[in-house]
Structure formats: structure tokens, C-alpha cells
Enzyme design. Structure first.
Site, PDB file in Angstrom:
ATOM      1  N   ASP A  44       0.837  -1.185   0.000  1.00  0.00           N
ATOM      2  CA  ASP A  44       0.000   0.000   0.000  1.00  0.00           C
ATOM      3  C   ASP A  44       0.880   1.247   0.000  1.00  0.00           C
ATOM      4  O   ASP A  44       1.859   1.328   0.753  1.00  0.00           O
ATOM      5  CB  ASP A  44      -0.886  -0.028   1.255  1.00  0.00           C
ATOM      6  CG  ASP A  44      -1.862   1.120   1.320  1.00  0.00           C
ATOM      7  OD1 ASP A  44      -2.788   1.150   0.495  1.00  0.00           O
ATOM      8  OD2 ASP A  44      -1.699   1.985   2.205  1.00  0.00           O
TER       9      ASP A  44
ATOM     10  N   GLU B  35       1.403   0.209  -4.907  1.00  0.00           N
ATOM     11  CA  GLU B  35       0.887   1.463  -5.446  1.00  0.00           C
ATOM     12  C   GLU B  35       2.061   2.437  -5.583  1.00  0.00           C
ATOM     13  O   GLU B  35       2.655   2.809  -4.571  1.00  0.00           O
ATOM     14  CB  GLU B  35      -0.149   2.069  -4.509  1.00  0.00           C
ATOM     15  CG  GLU B  35      -1.416   1.255  -4.357  1.00  0.00           C
ATOM     16  CD  GLU B  35      -2.358   1.899  -3.355  1.00  0.00           C
ATOM     17  OE1 GLU B  35      -3.480   2.264  -3.747  1.00  0.00           O
ATOM     18  OE2 GLU B  35      -1.985   2.053  -2.179  1.00  0.00           O
TER      19      GLU B  35
END
Length: 660
Positions: free
Chosen positions: A338, A369
């Protein structure tokens, strides 16, 4: 909790000094190190004045059975040895900092905890192993990795899932086979549905202990991006959150069952921030594990109130060891990071190298990400592992390709801004770059070193589902539960376009049957009823047909080396790209390979409002998929074309060359 005052800024300078790292970095084992005869407790708290340990019979409530002072050892480690078999005992620490403030804290290095994670637990991990766990192994890697992202509660919360009520929303539901819609014995759900769909990776949204839901409330819901205990499974997914061993055993059982049913498992990890700044990491060594602005205030690149300082050596050690622990103890097959741009490139390279060393090059997937919510003040020349870093990172550190996502369906932050499939424009150069996974595309919207880095997707848990985005851009009546032909066609075209891009294919669970959240963009704390997979929808009319369209594409893709190639030379397989007509695009790829049935692949994509003629390159071309079916390649009497084809009004035409 210490606030952002001058002492905080002073601590920042101390922790960033080379002298502090030289004096206090340690590789000594930390946490509760159990043996049947005794347990050694070790906590890293270099600036603490005093540390004491309390042992409890239960994970919540009741006073301590025993309190012991820890002794200061070398390199900032406090330790104590308590005789006897403490397996199953709960514990916490009282840490008095250098300013005389005492804080009670769980153990940030713990491997088990009680309900809601406020007390850690001593654990003999071998007693949490399911039968046959030592022999557990993932299925062999196939020619392609196709990833299906799901939340544990979403998977089985639906009362029509066929899962017994006591197991809905639990790890245990991931172990069940034979479940059907309403128990009708005809329409498979959960694992059996997933096997029929054909994906080979299941990505679990956060399954470590997080703080945003009470673990004894079956209806509480959150996505789980709120870490509390990084190395402990989440208790709300266990049948008994009060016994710290149960959540461990049941997550292992889920992973074992997924492996046995043909799926590898990816863990969604959130090492960029903690649920609150006032975490176990902060309470044991205030501010060390967190980035600070020059005035001492907490950095907020995560948008969650704090950022972990991955560039500090003990924080990097903590994150690296945590990843390796989940790989070893829980047999995880990959990690999705993340907000990976809040971690530094050196750490990500170390994670990749250590996983390669232990399991083989590229065997464990690593991607994330490549962005953050805001900028974050990294120190010592550290570089964020974001988009700009991709060309310099190991080719097996991947990233979500927002460029392909937005190109296909439209801007993620603007509800009514369309993409190629739903009425917007798209440059041929961008479409071409997407087909080659944006590999070697300097200065573009996304630049990868190789297609192995590119995670192609149309929707994930974040933002609007693909179906909702298409409805918002194409249906003035906003009918999320009444499919219009135009939206269905656009969804099929989007799926076919993502299918035809080099890189890895990722999808949100239920995307394949038009999953809706009724237009809600951010459902992180909405009800479980809104977030859950609607298993009846998966088997209803046009959505069932849509799922079958995905299913055919998923089965076809591993047979196409022109798309599955991941190396630096993969972009060279694209031989040409052109526009046969307005709002259309065509791509010719070399599809040769040892087991390939078609030596060339021709991808036509049309967002036009009416059929268009298109000339074909030399040769005979078999229809592999068209807007109506993605199983044309399985037909006993294949449709063959030569010279010219008719492009659909809105959809894809996928052809494979079978002869001169």
C-alpha cells in the site's frame, strides 16, 4: 502522547544521526522468544529509562499474574527471561521514556495477541499449524499470473453465499468447497466459483491485526488499512478472537485450502503508516519509527496522520523481517504494498533480494501502489519507490498501472470523465504503450523497466468499481442494478483491452459480474452489506454472461506468449499499431512460442457507434473472441477470416493467425 514540540524536533535530529544508528542498530532477536522451559522477552527501546513486563491469563481484563523488570542490555535492547512454559500467556510492557513519562504498550514485535490487540501473547507457533502444514506448497506457476483481489468479509458475508452463518466473513469460509447459491447445489459460490472463473492468484486485503473494527462485532466493517499489530492476523476474521492461537491457525488453514484448490495467495501489506501515531512502535521509542517535518510535527504523506520512516535502519529491519515472517510462517506467495511511494527504494530492493534469496528469483510477487497521498520528508538521500523509480528498480518489483486504468475507463477522480471504452478519446500512442505494458516508455504517463513491473487493472477496492464508473459516464438514469446494453458492451471492451496488455492482469473481486457499490466512490467504512460480493448477481442474466466473458479471456490469455512475455524484449513482439477507422485501434503481435497455436495475434478494439470494415494482414485468421463470446477459440468449427474483417460497433475482435 508526546506532541509536536521542540523535544520532538530534537528527537528527529538524534534519530537521523549516524552516531545513533551506529550505537543502537541491532540484529538481535526481539519479541517473546518461547521455549517449553522459558521465554525470553526482548524489546528495543534505546532511550527508555525503565521497562517492565506484565503477564496475564487473558487477552483482555484482569490484573497481572506477574510483573518483572527488564534489564538494559546492549544496543538499546531490554530483556528478561521468565522460567516455565508460558505458551498462551498474554503480556504487555510499561515503558518509561527519557523524560519520565510511562506508557503501557503491547509488543510491536509480537506474533500473537488477544482480542483487539492491546495485549500480546506468547505462542508456540507449531501448535497453530494445521495438519499437513509442513508439506503445504503453492501450486506451480503457470505461464501467466492473473490476480483477483478480495476482502475476507466481502467473500462470504452474503447470506445467499451458501456459507454457514457462523463462518460468514471469516477465514474459515476460504476453506470451504461445495458452497452454492442458497445451497441450491447448482450455482457455485466462493472457492468453487473462483475455480470456475480460472484466476490463479487471490489477493487478500489486509489480514494483519487492524484497529478500525471491534473484533467481537460481526457486523463492523472496514477495509483494514489501519495497522495495529503487523505480525498478527486480524481477530475479527477468526471464529474466536479471544484466543490468540485461533486466528493464526485459521489463517493458515485458509492459505492451505487456497493452495490445495489451485490458488497462490498475495498479502496486502500497509507498512507506510499505523492506525494512530500513538502506536506500539511509538510508545516503545517515541518518534523513531515515524517521519517528522522540520518543526517536529508528524509527516502525513499517507493522508492517515503519520508516515513510517522506512529509511531508518531499525524501521527498515522491522518491515523487512515482517515481510519475510509472513512468507515463511504463513506461506504467502506475494506482497502488495500500500502506498509504496512512501517506502524508500533501498528497502524495496532489499525486500526483493531477500525473497529471491530464500525462494528463488521472482518466485514471490512484489508490487505496490507507486504513489502516496501527499509528499513525505524522507531523509539521508532516500528515494521514494514511486513511478519515477520504476525504471531503476528490480524488474520484479511491480506497480499498479493507473495509466492503463484511466486510459480505458476515464479519470479516477472525476466521475463523469470517460475513457476509450465509454465515450472518451485516446491517442494511438497511449493505446500502443498500454499494449506493451508501458515498458521502455520514457516521459509517458507510466514508464516501466519491463512488462514484469506492470500491473494492469480496471478497478480495485479503491474508488469506483468498473461497473459503477461505466454507469456514471454512460447511463443518465444511474441504474446500477439494471444493466443497459451500452454499459455491458463497454465493460466487455474494457476487459478485452486489459486482457490484451502485456504485464500482469489484476481485477477486483466481482468486477467480472458488474460489481456495484451503488456509485459510492470510497466504501472503506461502509456497511458489510454494501461491500459484500452479491453471489446472486454472479448468476443472474447479463451479469452471468459478463462473468463468462471474463472467464473465456482468462482461459485464453495463458496460451498467448505475445501477451504473457515479461522480459525486456517483450515490447518488440508488437509489430505494428494503426487505426482502421475513427475510434478504433489495431495491434499486430508476434505470438510465436513452443506451445502457441497461433504464430501472430491481432487485436482490434472499437469504441465506434457502428460496425467498420478493416483490412487484415496476410494469412488466415481464426476468430478467438468477439463482443459476443470469448470462447470462439474453443469452437470445433472455428471461424476463419482472410483479407477483411468487420469490426464491431463497440467491442473487441481478437484473431490468431493459423496459416499463410
Amino acid at each position: 502522547m508526546q506532541t509536536a514540540t521542540q523535544p520532538a524536533a530534537t528527537r528527529r535530529k538524534l534519530y537521523d544521526s549516524k552516531a545513533f544508528e551506529a550505537q543502537y542498530h541491532t540484529d538481535e532477536a526481539l519479541g517473546a522468544l518461547w521455549t517449553p522451559a522459558a521465554t525470553r522477552f526482548a524489546l528495543w527501546a534505546p532511550t527508555a529509562r525503565q521497562v517492565s513486563l506484565s503477564l496475564y491469563a487473558e487477552g483482555t481484563g484482569g490484573g497481572p499474574l506477574l510483573t518483572v523488570d527488564l534489564a538494559r542490555g546492549g544496543r538499546g535492547v531490554w530483556e528478561a527471561v521468565v522460567e516455565g512454559d508460558l505458551d498462551g500467556r498474554y503480556y504487555d510492557f510499561a515503558v518509561t521514556d527519557c523524560e519520565g513519562v510511562t506508557r503501557r504498550t503491547a509488543d510491536p514485535w509480537a506474533r500473537a495477541c488477544g482480542r483487539d490487540g492491546a495485549r500480546s501473547m506468547v505462542i508456540d507457533l507449531r501448535r497453530t499449524d494445521p495438519a499437513g502444514w509442513a508439506e503445504d506448497a503453492p501450486p506451480a506457476r503457470g505461464p501467466e499470473d492473473i490476480i483477483w483481489e478480495v476482502h475476507v468479509k466481502d467473500f462470504s458475508h452474503d447470506a445467499r453465499s451458501g456459507v454457514p452463518a457462523a463462518l460468514r466473513g471469516k477465514f474459515k469460509a476460504l476453506t470451504l468447497t461445495g458452497t452454492t447459491l442458497d445451497g441450491d447445489g447448482v450455482h457455485p459460490t466462493c472457492l468453487d466459483y473462483l475455480k470456475r472463473l480460472g484466476v490463479n492468484y487471490v489477493q487478500l486485503m489486509p489480514v494483519f491485526d487492524y484497529g478500525s473494527v471491534p473484533e467481537d462485532d460481526p457486523e463492523a466493517f472496514n477495509w483494514g488499512y489501519d495497522p495495529v499489530n503487523y505480525n498478527v492476523p486480524e481477530g475479527s476474521y477468526a471464529t474466536d478472537p479471544d484466543d490468540g492461537a485461533v486466528r493464526i491457525r485459521e489463517l493458515k488453514e485458509a492459505i492451505q485450502a487456497l493452495h490445495q484448490n489451485g490458488f497462490r495467495v498475495i498479502m496486502d501489506v500497509v507498512y507506510n503508516h499505523t492506525y494512530h501515531l500513538d502506536s506500539w512502535l511509538w510508545r516503545t521509542e517515541p518518534w523513531y519509527f515515524y517521519r517528522q517535518n522540520p518543526d517536529g510535527s508528524p509527516a502525513d504523506g499517507s493522508g492517515c496522520g503519520n508516515d513510517l520512516a522506512s529509511e531508518r535502519s531499525m524501521c527498515a529491519r522491522y518491515i523487512l523481517e515482517s515481510v519475510l515472517y509472513w512468507a515463511q510462517e504463513y506461506h504467502m506467495d506475494g506482497f502488495r504494498f500500500d502506498l509504496m511511494a512512501l517506502l524508500d527504494t533501498q528497502l524495496m530492493e532489499r525486500v526483493r533480494a531477500e525473497l529471491d534469496r530464500a525462494y528463488g528469483k521472482g518466485e514471490k510477487l512484489v508490487f505496490g501502489e507507486p504513489w502516496s497521498a501527499h509528499s513525505s520528508p524522507m531523509h539521508r538521500g532516500a528515494k521514494p519507490a514511486g513511478k519515477r523509480a520504476l525504471p531503476t528498480l528490480d524488474e520484479n518489483i511491480g506497480a499498479f498501472c493507473d495509466a492503463t486504468r484511466d486510459l480505458a475507463k476515464g479519470h479516477i477522480l472525476h466521475a463523469e470523465r470517460p475513457g476509450f471504452v465509454n465515450g472518451g478519446s485516446a491517442r494511438l500512442a497511449d493505446l500502443r504503450a498500454a499494449v506493451t505494458g508501458w515498458a521502455g516508455a520514457p516521459g509517458g504517463r507510466f514508464a516501466a523497466r519491463a512488462a514484469s513491473q506492470t500491473i494492469n487493472y480496471l478497478s480495485s477496492h479503491d474508488d469506483w468499481t468498473l461497473w459503477d464508473k461505466l454507469v456514471l459516464t454512460m447511463d443518465p438514469a444511474r441504474q446500477f442494478d439494471t444493466p443497459t446494453p451500452a454499459v455491458l458492451r463497454a465493460n466487455r471492451l474494457a476487459a478485452a483491452f486489459c486482457f490484451g496488455c502485456q504485464g500482469r492482469w489484476f481485477m477486483l473481486a466481482g468486477e467480472e459480474f458488474g460489481r456495484t457499490k451503488q456509485g459510492l466512490q470510497n466504501s472503506f467504512n461502509a456497511s458489510a452489506a454494501l461491500n459484500q460480493l452479491d453471489w446472486a448477481r454472479a448468476w443472474t442474466g447479463p451479469w452471468r454472461d459478463l462473468a463468462d466473458y471474463y472467464r473465456g479471456l482468462i482461459a485464453l490469455r495463458p496460451q498467448l506468449p505475445g501477451l504473457c512475455s515479461k522480459g525486456p524484449d517483450a515490447p518488440a513482439r508488437l509489430r505494428s499499431a494503426w487505426r482502421p477507422a475513427r475510434l478504433t485501434a489495431a495491434f499486430l503481435l508476434d505470438n510465436s512460442g513452443p506451445v502457441s497455436r497461433w504464430d501472430a495475434l491481432l487485436l482490434f478494439y472499437s469504441a465506434a457507434g457502428q460496425p467498420r470494415p478493416a483490412a487484415l494482414p496476410d494469412g488466415q485468421w481464426q476468430v478467438l473472441a468477439d463482443p459476443d463470446s470469448s470462447f470462439r477459440w474453443q469452437e470445433a468449427a472455428p471461424a476463419l477470416l482472410a483479407g477483411q474483417a468487420t469490426l464491431p460497433a463497440a467491442g473487441a475482435l481478437i484473431l490468431g493467425r493459423v496459416g499463410p
